[in-house]
Write a protein that holds these residues in place. Structure first.
Motif, PDB file in Angstrom:
ATOM      1  N   GLY A  33       0.827  -1.201   0.000  1.00  0.00           N
ATOM      2  CA  GLY A  33       0.000   0.000   0.000  1.00  0.00           C
ATOM      3  C   GLY A  33       0.863   1.253   0.000  1.00  0.00           C
ATOM      4  N   ASP A  34       0.477   2.181  -0.849  1.00  0.00           N
ATOM      5  CA  ASP A  34       1.251   3.415  -0.987  1.00  0.00           C
ATOM      6  C   ASP A  34       1.279   4.230   0.304  1.00  0.00           C
ATOM      7  N   ARG A  35       0.126   4.345   0.968  1.00  0.00           N
ATOM      8  CA  ARG A  35       0.081   5.132   2.208  1.00  0.00           C
ATOM      9  C   ARG A  35       0.956   4.515   3.287  1.00  0.00           C
ATOM     10  N   GLU A  36       0.876   3.186   3.424  1.00  0.00           N
ATOM     11  CA  GLU A  36       1.667   2.512   4.440  1.00  0.00           C
ATOM     12  C   GLU A  36       3.164   2.715   4.198  1.00  0.00           C
ATOM     13  N   VAL A  37       3.576   2.563   2.953  1.00  0.00           N
ATOM     14  CA  VAL A  37       5.000   2.732   2.617  1.00  0.00           C
ATOM     15  C   VAL A  37       5.432   4.169   2.886  1.00  0.00           C
ATOM     16  N   GLN A  38       4.602   5.122   2.512  1.00  0.00           N
ATOM     17  CA  GLN A  38       4.932   6.527   2.731  1.00  0.00           C
ATOM     18  C   GLN A  38       5.049   6.831   4.230  1.00  0.00           C
ATOM     19  N   VAL A  39       4.085   6.364   5.015  1.00  0.00           N
ATOM     20  CA  VAL A  39       4.118   6.589   6.462  1.00  0.00           C
ATOM     21  C   VAL A  39       5.340   5.913   7.075  1.00  0.00           C
ATOM     22  N   LEU A  40       5.621   4.685   6.672  1.00  0.00           N
ATOM     23  CA  LEU A  40       6.773   3.959   7.212  1.00  0.00           C
ATOM     24  C   LEU A  40       8.075   4.696   6.911  1.00  0.00           C
ATOM     25  N   ASP A  45      12.418   8.104   9.025  1.00  0.00           N
ATOM     26  CA  ASP A  45      13.158   9.374   8.987  1.00  0.00           C
ATOM     27  C   ASP A  45      13.029  10.150  10.291  1.00  0.00           C
ATOM     28  N   GLY A  46      12.212   9.628  11.210  1.00  0.00           N
ATOM     29  CA  GLY A  46      12.080  10.265  12.515  1.00  0.00           C
ATOM     30  C   GLY A  46      10.953  11.275  12.631  1.00  0.00           C
ATOM     31  N   LYS A  47      10.077  11.307  11.648  1.00  0.00           N
ATOM     32  CA  LYS A  47       8.951  12.244  11.699  1.00  0.00           C
ATOM     33  C   LYS A  47       7.891  11.740  12.677  1.00  0.00           C
ATOM     34  N   SER A  48       7.231  12.655  13.344  1.00  0.00           N
ATOM     35  CA  SER A  48       6.187  12.292  14.302  1.00  0.00           C
ATOM     36  C   SER A  48       4.885  11.976  13.562  1.00  0.00           C
ATOM     37  N   GLN A  49       3.996  11.290  14.260  1.00  0.00           N
ATOM     38  CA  GLN A  49       2.697  10.983  13.671  1.00  0.00           C
ATOM     39  C   GLN A  49       1.935  12.268  13.365  1.00  0.00           C
ATOM     40  N   ARG A  50       2.069  13.237  14.223  1.00  0.00           N
ATOM     41  CA  ARG A  50       1.401  14.525  13.996  1.00  0.00           C
ATOM     42  C   ARG A  50       1.929  15.194  12.727  1.00  0.00           C
ATOM     43  N   TRP A  51       3.258  15.203  12.547  1.00  0.00           N
ATOM     44  CA  TRP A  51       3.864  15.814  11.360  1.00  0.00           C
ATOM     45  C   TRP A  51       3.409  15.088  10.106  1.00  0.00           C
ATOM     46  N   ILE A  52       3.437  13.763  10.158  1.00  0.00           N
ATOM     47  CA  ILE A  52       3.024  12.965   8.996  1.00  0.00           C
ATOM     48  C   ILE A  52       1.572  13.257   8.663  1.00  0.00           C
TER      49      ILE A  52
END
Length: 76
Positions: A33-40, A45-52
């Motif tokens: 899944g594109d969204r899953e890969v992008q979020v992963l 890279d150390g980004k927070s869930q809020r930032w993502i």
């Protein structure tokens, strides 16, 4: 002396992080899944869930749900 102890602890902590990261990288191919890969990738890279969530115009709850799906795919 305390500086040497602190550095030794940091080296051990970094080694543990590297080991965990290698485990994740070995399982990354299970993520679909594109969204899953992008979020992963952003999480690695150390980004927070809020930032993502802000970047993808999704709520933090949605990102958490996607993260949970990633974990399920990796351990399945």
């Amino acid at each position: 002396m305390q500086e040497a102890i602190r550095r030794s602890k940091n080296i051990k902590r970094i080694a543990e992080y590297e080991k965990k990261l290698l485990e994740v990288l070995m399982l990354i191919e299970r993520v679909t899944g594109d969204r899953e890969v992008q979020v992963l990738n952003w999480m690695l890279d150390g980004k927070s869930q809020r930032w993502i969530g802000q970047h993808m115009t999704l709520s933090a709850t949605s990102i958490k749900r996607i993260k949970d799906n990633i974990v399920k795919q990796m351990i399945a």
